[in-house]
Design a protein around this motif. Structure first.
Motif, short mmCIF file in Angstrom:
data_model
loop_
_atom_site.label_atom_id
_atom_site.label_comp_id
_atom_site.label_asym_id
_atom_site.label_seq_id
_atom_site.Cartn_x
_atom_site.Cartn_y
_atom_site.Cartn_z
N PRO A 37 1.75 -8.46 1.89
CA PRO A 37 3.15 -8.19 2.21
C PRO A 37 3.61 -6.83 1.67
CG PRO A 37 2.90 -10.40 1.31
CD PRO A 37 1.57 -9.71 1.15
N VAL A 38 4.43 -6.15 2.45
CA VAL A 38 4.93 -4.83 2.08
C VAL A 38 5.57 -4.86 0.69
CG1 VAL A 38 6.64 -3.05 2.67
CG2 VAL A 38 5.20 -4.04 4.45
N ALA A 39 6.32 -5.91 0.39
CA ALA A 39 7.02 -6.00 -0.89
C ALA A 39 6.06 -6.03 -2.08
CB ALA A 39 7.90 -7.24 -0.91
N GLN A 40 4.81 -6.38 -1.85
CA GLN A 40 3.84 -6.45 -2.94
C GLN A 40 2.96 -5.20 -3.02
OE1 GLN A 40 2.76 -10.79 -1.76
NE2 GLN A 40 1.94 -10.41 -3.79
N GLN A 41 3.22 -4.21 -2.19
CA GLN A 41 2.37 -3.02 -2.13
C GLN A 41 2.96 -1.84 -2.91
OE1 GLN A 41 1.35 -1.75 1.84
NE2 GLN A 41 1.44 -3.85 2.60
N THR A 42 2.08 -1.14 -3.61
CA THR A 42 2.39 0.16 -4.18
C THR A 42 1.22 1.06 -3.82
OG1 THR A 42 3.60 -0.81 -6.04
CG2 THR A 42 2.86 1.46 -6.30
N LEU A 43 1.53 2.15 -3.12
CA LEU A 43 0.48 3.12 -2.77
C LEU A 43 0.49 4.24 -3.80
CD1 LEU A 43 0.79 3.38 1.11
CD2 LEU A 43 -1.13 2.48 -0.20
N VAL A 44 -0.70 4.60 -4.26
CA VAL A 44 -0.83 5.59 -5.32
C VAL A 44 -1.81 6.68 -4.90
CG1 VAL A 44 -1.50 5.92 -7.74
CG2 VAL A 44 -0.36 3.80 -7.05
N LEU A 45 -1.43 7.91 -5.19
CA LEU A 45 -2.31 9.06 -4.96
C LEU A 45 -2.33 9.88 -6.23
CD1 LEU A 45 -4.02 10.94 -3.13
CD2 LEU A 45 -1.89 12.08 -2.53
N THR A 49 3.03 7.35 -7.56
CA THR A 49 3.45 6.36 -6.57
C THR A 49 4.07 7.07 -5.39
OG1 THR A 49 3.85 4.72 -8.29
CG2 THR A 49 4.95 4.37 -6.18
N LEU A 50 3.66 6.69 -4.18
CA LEU A 50 4.23 7.26 -2.96
C LEU A 50 5.50 6.51 -2.60
CD1 LEU A 50 0.97 7.71 -0.83
CD2 LEU A 50 1.96 9.25 -2.53
N LEU A 51 6.55 7.25 -2.25
CA LEU A 51 7.85 6.66 -1.96
C LEU A 51 7.96 6.26 -0.50
CD1 LEU A 51 9.99 9.24 -3.96
CD2 LEU A 51 9.20 6.98 -4.71
N HIS A 69 -4.87 4.63 -3.12
CA HIS A 69 -5.15 3.37 -3.80
C HIS A 69 -3.97 2.43 -3.60
CE1 HIS A 69 -8.80 4.71 -5.79
NE2 HIS A 69 -8.20 5.89 -5.84
N LEU A 70 -4.28 1.21 -3.24
CA LEU A 70 -3.27 0.18 -3.03
C LEU A 70 -3.25 -0.75 -4.24
CD1 LEU A 70 -1.22 -1.36 -1.28
CD2 LEU A 70 -3.15 -2.57 -0.27
N VAL A 71 -2.11 -0.77 -4.92
CA VAL A 71 -1.92 -1.68 -6.04
C VAL A 71 -1.11 -2.86 -5.50
CG1 VAL A 71 -0.91 -1.97 -8.33
CG2 VAL A 71 -1.93 0.23 -7.67
N ILE A 72 -1.61 -4.05 -5.71
CA ILE A 72 -0.94 -5.25 -5.22
C ILE A 72 -0.23 -5.91 -6.39
CG2 ILE A 72 -1.25 -7.49 -4.11
CD1 ILE A 72 -3.78 -6.32 -2.81
N LYS A 73 1.10 -5.97 -6.25
CA LYS A 73 1.92 -6.59 -7.29
C LYS A 73 1.91 -8.10 -7.13
CE LYS A 73 5.13 -3.73 -5.81
NZ LYS A 73 6.43 -3.17 -5.52
N LYS A 74 1.84 -8.79 -8.23
CA LYS A 74 1.89 -10.25 -8.21
C LYS A 74 3.31 -10.67 -7.81
CE LYS A 74 1.18 -14.17 -11.27
NZ LYS A 74 0.89 -14.61 -12.63
N PRO A 75 3.42 -11.61 -6.89
CA PRO A 75 4.76 -12.04 -6.50
C PRO A 75 5.47 -12.73 -7.66
CG PRO A 75 3.10 -13.40 -5.42
CD PRO A 75 2.38 -12.32 -6.17
N GLU A 76 6.78 -12.54 -7.72
CA GLU A 76 7.56 -13.17 -8.77
C GLU A 76 7.75 -14.65 -8.47
OE1 GLU A 76 10.56 -10.11 -10.70
OE2 GLU A 76 10.90 -10.32 -8.54
N SER A 77 7.85 -15.43 -9.52
CA SER A 77 8.05 -16.87 -9.36
C SER A 77 9.50 -17.16 -9.00
CB SER A 77 7.67 -17.61 -10.64
OG SER A 77 8.61 -17.32 -11.65
#
Length: 131
Positions: A37-45, A49-51, A69-77
């Motif tokens: 999901p887009v909300a869990q993605q952070t793209l890094v170069l 972090t890319l905005l 590099h794609l960093v996948i954030k853990k979804p919040e509970s």
């Protein structure tokens, strides 16, 4: 130009982009290709972090063959999200009381579901995902 999206766990994909492609559009394509999901993605170069609202051309280091590099954030509970929301309106003590009661009620309702109920819920979510 082609860019490579690399995920830490080993997955990845190749994408065709233009200088005018927005980062949010890259993330949407990643969601379609890698099911993240887009909300869990952070793209890094290169550690930055890319905005989402910027375009590929905004980042001069992104060229043909660049690896992002794609960093996948853990979804919040559910608990974390509701607690943060309630803190806007209640004291910490009131928030705790409301959350404790909510979680008791929620668990009681979940435990009262039959296997047929769970199957219907799961099927509904799977059908929504395939639309």
């Amino acid at each position: 130009m082609k860019i490579f999206i690399k995920v830490l766990r080993g997955d990845g994909c190749v994408m065709d982009v233009e200088k005018t492609t927005r980062i949010i559009d890259v993330k949407k394509q990643i969601e379609a290709d890698l099911k993240v999901p887009v909300a869990q993605q952070t793209l890094v170069l290169l550690g930055k972090t890319l905005l989402d609202d910027k375009r590929i051309g905004f980042y001069p280091k992104i060229k043909d063959g660049t690896k992002l590099h794609l960093v996948i954030k853990k979804p919040e509970s559910l608990n974390t999200i509701l607690t943060r929301f309630l803190r806007n309106y209640y004291t910490e003590e009131q928030t705790k009381v409301v959350m404790d009661q909510f979680m008791k009620d929620f668990q009681a309702k979940v435990y009262s579901l039959s296997l047929d109920d769970l199957e219907r819920i799961a099927t509904s979510y799977l059908n929504d995902e395939n639309i």
